[in-house]
Design a protein around this motif. Structure first.
Motif, PDB file in Angstrom:
ATOM      1  N   MET A 255      61.832  17.554 103.135  1.00 32.94           N
ATOM      2  CA  MET A 255      61.644  17.543 101.760  1.00 32.94           C
ATOM      3  C   MET A 255      62.875  17.654 101.125  1.00 32.94           C
ATOM      4  O   MET A 255      63.208  16.957 100.147  1.00 32.94           O
ATOM      5  N   GLN A 256      63.709  18.471 101.704  1.00 36.86           N
ATOM      6  CA  GLN A 256      65.076  18.576 101.059  1.00 36.86           C
ATOM      7  C   GLN A 256      66.033  17.356 101.174  1.00 36.86           C
ATOM      8  O   GLN A 256      66.635  17.037 100.450  1.00 36.86           O
TER       9      GLN A 256
ATOM     10  N   VAL B 147      64.605  14.207 100.763  1.00 37.41           N
ATOM     11  CA  VAL B 147      64.247  13.536  99.602  1.00 37.41           C
ATOM     12  C   VAL B 147      64.808  13.831  98.565  1.00 37.41           C
ATOM     13  O   VAL B 147      65.570  12.909  97.727  1.00 37.41           O
ATOM     14  N   ALA B 148      64.975  15.337  98.163  1.00 36.65           N
ATOM     15  CA  ALA B 148      65.484  15.975  97.163  1.00 36.65           C
ATOM     16  C   ALA B 148      67.041  15.350  97.183  1.00 36.65           C
ATOM     17  O   ALA B 148      67.478  14.888  96.205  1.00 36.65           O
ATOM     18  N   ASP B 149      67.916  15.493  98.377  1.00 41.53           N
ATOM     19  CA  ASP B 149      69.206  14.944  98.443  1.00 41.53           C
ATOM     20  C   ASP B 149      69.314  13.649  98.089  1.00 41.53           C
ATOM     21  O   ASP B 149      70.353  13.069  97.128  1.00 41.53           O
TER      22      ASP B 149
ATOM     23  N   LEU C 236      67.375  11.773  96.207  1.00 43.41           N
ATOM     24  CA  LEU C 236      67.277  11.692  94.819  1.00 43.41           C
ATOM     25  C   LEU C 236      68.365  11.990  93.835  1.00 43.41           C
ATOM     26  O   LEU C 236      68.771  11.350  92.758  1.00 43.41           O
ATOM     27  N   ILE C 237      68.948  13.179  94.223  1.00 42.11           N
ATOM     28  CA  ILE C 237      70.061  13.710  93.478  1.00 42.11           C
ATOM     29  C   ILE C 237      71.341  12.861  93.848  1.00 42.11           C
ATOM     30  O   ILE C 237      72.015  12.617  92.780  1.00 42.11           O
TER      31      ILE C 237
ATOM     32  N   ASN D  59      68.051   7.020  96.541  1.00 39.30           N
ATOM     33  CA  ASN D  59      66.331   6.732  96.737  1.00 39.30           C
ATOM     34  C   ASN D  59      66.099   5.843  95.597  1.00 39.30           C
ATOM     35  O   ASN D  59      66.249   5.861  94.525  1.00 39.30           O
ATOM     36  N   LYS D  60      65.085   4.974  96.161  1.00 34.82           N
ATOM     37  CA  LYS D  60      64.936   3.766  95.155  1.00 34.82           C
ATOM     38  C   LYS D  60      63.795   4.402  94.329  1.00 34.82           C
ATOM     39  O   LYS D  60      62.644   3.811  94.599  1.00 34.82           O
ATOM     40  N   THR D  61      63.981   4.718  93.341  1.00 32.23           N
ATOM     41  CA  THR D  61      62.953   5.187  92.201  1.00 32.23           C
ATOM     42  C   THR D  61      63.165   4.405  91.071  1.00 32.23           C
ATOM     43  O   THR D  61      64.187   4.397  90.219  1.00 32.23           O
TER      44      THR D  61
ATOM     45  N   ILE E 240      59.610   6.435  86.966  1.00 35.49           N
ATOM     46  CA  ILE E 240      60.026   7.482  86.321  1.00 35.49           C
ATOM     47  C   ILE E 240      59.502   7.618  84.873  1.00 35.49           C
ATOM     48  O   ILE E 240      58.803   8.841  84.508  1.00 35.49           O
TER      49      ILE E 240
ATOM     50  N   GLY F 299      58.558  20.349  96.655  1.00 32.92           N
ATOM     51  CA  GLY F 299      59.223  19.377  97.207  1.00 32.92           C
ATOM     52  C   GLY F 299      58.673  17.902  97.176  1.00 32.92           C
ATOM     53  O   GLY F 299      59.309  16.883  97.744  1.00 32.92           O
TER      54      GLY F 299
ATOM     55  N   LYS G  34      58.242  14.276  95.555  1.00 35.90           N
ATOM     56  CA  LYS G  34      59.006  13.329  94.598  1.00 35.90           C
ATOM     57  C   LYS G  34      59.066  13.614  93.227  1.00 35.90           C
ATOM     58  O   LYS G  34      60.274  13.844  92.383  1.00 35.90           O
TER      59      LYS G  34
ATOM     60  N   ILE H  96      60.811  16.846  91.978  1.00 36.12           N
ATOM     61  CA  ILE H  96      62.180  16.834  92.063  1.00 36.12           C
ATOM     62  C   ILE H  96      62.722  15.940  90.730  1.00 36.12           C
ATOM     63  O   ILE H  96      63.726  16.457  90.239  1.00 36.12           O
TER      64      ILE H  96
ATOM     65  N   LEU I  14      65.077  17.212  87.743  1.00 30.14           N
ATOM     66  CA  LEU I  14      66.173  16.530  87.421  1.00 30.14           C
ATOM     67  C   LEU I  14      66.198  16.097  85.769  1.00 30.14           C
ATOM     68  O   LEU I  14      67.282  15.851  85.221  1.00 30.14           O
TER      69      LEU I  14
ATOM     70  N   TYR J 279      69.214  21.026  93.609  1.00 31.93           N
ATOM     71  CA  TYR J 279      67.908  21.110  94.035  1.00 31.93           C
ATOM     72  C   TYR J 279      67.786  21.668  95.338  1.00 31.93           C
ATOM     73  O   TYR J 279      68.014  20.738  96.399  1.00 31.93           O
TER      74      TYR J 279
ATOM     75  N   VAL K 260      64.784  22.821  98.273  1.00 33.73           N
ATOM     76  CA  VAL K 260      63.526  23.066  98.925  1.00 33.73           C
ATOM     77  C   VAL K 260      63.451  24.241  99.951  1.00 33.73           C
ATOM     78  O   VAL K 260      64.065  24.180 101.026  1.00 33.73           O
TER      79      VAL K 260
ATOM     80  N   LYS L 138      75.195  23.367  98.071  1.00 33.40           N
ATOM     81  CA  LYS L 138      74.947  22.952  96.670  1.00 33.40           C
ATOM     82  C   LYS L 138      75.705  23.456  95.874  1.00 33.40           C
ATOM     83  O   LYS L 138      76.015  23.008  94.736  1.00 33.40           O
TER      84      LYS L 138
END
Lengths: 252, 125
Positions: A227-228, A230-232, A234-235, A239-241, A246, B88, B90, B93, B97, B104, B106, B117
Motif C-alpha cells: 500500500m505504501q 501505491v501511495a508513493d 500517487l504522490i 500512477n495513472k489516475t 478523481i 491505504g 487509492k 490517498i 492529497l 503519506y 501507510v 518522507k
C-alpha cells in the motif's frame, strides 16, 4: 328431451364431484404434511427466538471483552516499548564505551610507536610490549561487538515496526465491535416486532456502551508495504489516475 | 531551522513508536496530541511547531479534518503535514492529497521510510 338434458347435467356435475374427490385425495396428505411441519416448526421457532434473545443479551459482554483485549494489548505493547527504550539506551551506552575503547587502543598504539621512535635501543622490548598488549586483537573484538550491537539495534527497530500491529488490530477489533453493535440493534428490533405481534413480553437488552474508537475497516498488517508503494506512486505522479476518476471520487 | 514536530495519534502505542522513530533518525524535538482537536489547540498555543505528523482515524477531529483546518488557517496553512495511517486504499490517498497533505505513510512503517518522507517534504518546501 328436457329430462335427457337434465340427466347429462347431473352426470357432468357428478364427474366434477369425482374430480374434486380425486384432487382431495391428493391434497389431503399434503395438508397433513403441512400440519406436521407446523407442529415441528413452532417449537423450533420458539427455540430460535430464545436463542436470539440469549445471544443478543450476551453481545454487550462480547463487545466489552473485545475492548478489554484492546486495552490489555495496549498496556502490554507499552511495557514492551519501555523495555525496547531501555535496551536502546543501554546499546547507546555500550556503543559509546566501545568507541572510547577504540580511541584508547589508538592512543596506546600511537604512544608505543612514539616510544619506539624515540628510544630505538628499547625497540625490541617495546615491540614485545606492543605484542603483549594484543591491541590489534582487542580492536578487532571491539569491531565484532559493534557489529553485534548494530544487529541488536536492527532487531529493536524490527520489534518497533512489529508493535505497530497493536494499533492495526485495535482498529480491526473496533470494526468487529461496530458489527456486533449493528447486529445487536437489528436483532433487538426483530425480537421487538416478533414478541409484540405475539403479545409476548418485549425483552429489554442492555445497550452496548463501549467506547467507540474510530477505525479503518480495511486496516491490515502489510509488511510487504504494497500500500505504501501505491501511495508513493500517487504522490510521485507515476500512477495513472484519470481526472475523471478523481472528479468521481470527490463528487465534482 | 530546528524542527519541532507535532505528533498526532489517538493510539498511545503509535505516538510512542512515531516519537521513538523520530529520535532514532535524529529528531528529538516534538510534542504530542491525542486527536485533531488537541492538535489544533497546541498549534494555536505553540508557534514553534513547524512540522505535523498525523494519523487519520481519530475521535473529536479526524486527521483529515485537521489537515483541512490547518490549510484553511492563514497562520498554519504552509505547515508541512505528513499523514501516517492504516488507510491505504487509492481513494483514501487521493482524498488526503486533495486535502493537501505533503506526503503519506501507510502503517506499518519503518524509521527509514519516516526519514525519507520528512526529507522529501523538507527538500520540496
Amino acid at each position: 328431451m328436457e329430462n335427457q338434458l337434465s340427466m347429462e347435467q347431473v352426470f357432468q356435475k357428478l364427474g366434477d364431484l369425482k374430480q374434486f374427490f380425486i384432487f382431495g385425495q391428493k391434497i389431503v396428505p399434503l395438508f397433513k404434511k403441512i400440519i406436521d411441519f407446523m407442529t415441528d416448526i413452532v417449537p423450533l421457532l420458539e427455540n430460535v427466538n430464545n436463542s436470539i434473545q440469549d445471544t443478543t443479551s450476551k453481545m454487550p459482554k462480547a463487545a466489552h471483552q473485545i475492548n478489554s483485549v484492546t486495552n490489555a494489548t495496549e498496556i502490554a505493547t507499552s511495557e514492551i516499548l519501555d523495555i525496547v527504550d531501555s535496551m536502546s539506551m543501554d546499546m547507546t551506552k555500550i556503543k559509546n564505551e566501545l568507541e572510547d575503547m577504540k580511541n584508547g587502543f589508538l592512543n596506546q598504539r600511537v604512544a608505543l610507536d612514539k616510544l619506539i621512535n624515540e628510544y630505538p635501543s628499547l625497540n625490541g622490548r617495546l615491540e614485545e610490549l606492543k605484542s603483549a598488549l594484543v591491541i590489534d586483537e582487542l580492536e578487532s573484538k571491539v569491531v565484532g561487538l559493534e557489529n553485534v550491537i548494530q544487529k541488536i539495534e536492527n532487531d529493536i527497530t524490527n520489534i518497533t515496526i512489529s508493535l505497530q500491529v497493536q494499533d492495526i488490530t485495535a482498529q480491526q477489533l473496533a470494526s468487529v465491535n461496530h458489527l456486533i453493535d449493528s447486529v445487536q440493534k437489528r436483532l433487538s428490533s426483530l425480537l421487538f416486532d416478533f414478541n409484540k405481534q405475539d403479545g409476548l413480553q418485549i425483552p429489554h437488552f442492555e445497550e452496548i456502551h463501549e467506547h467507540k474508537k474510530p477505525f479503518n475497516p480495511n486496516a491490515k498488517y502489510d509488511r510487504n508495504h504494497d500500500m505504501q508503494k501505491v501511495a508513493d506512486e500517487l504522490i510521485n505522479g507515476n500512477n495513472k489516475t484519470s481526472q475523471e476518476e478523481i472528479d468521481k471520487l470527490f463528487g465534482k | 531551522m530546528a524542527l519541532k514536530f507535532l505528533v498526532v495519534d489517538d493510539s498511545v502505542t503509535m505516538r510512542r513508536i512515531v516519537a521513538n522513530s523520530l529520535k532514532s533518525i535524529g529528531y528529538d524535538n516534538f510534542v504530542e496530541a491525542a486527536d485533531g482537536k488537541e492538535a489544533l489547540s497546541k498549534l494555536n498555543s505553540d508557534d514553534s511547531i513547524n512540522f505535523v505528523i498525523t494519523d487519520w482515524n481519530m475521535p473529536e477531529v479526524s486527521g483529515l479534518e485537521l489537515v483541512k483546518a490547518i490549510r484553511s488557517n492563514e497562520k498554519t496553512q504552509s505547515l508541512p503535514i505528513l499523514m501516517v495511517t492504516t488507510r491505504g486504499l487509492k481513494e483514501d490517498i487521493l482524498e488526503a492529497l486533495q486535502a493537501k497533505v505533503n506526503n503519506y505513510i501507510v502503517k506499518p512503517f519503518t524509521p527509514q521510510t519516516l526519514r525519507e518522507k520528512i526529507e522529501q517534504i523538507l527538500a520540496s518546501s
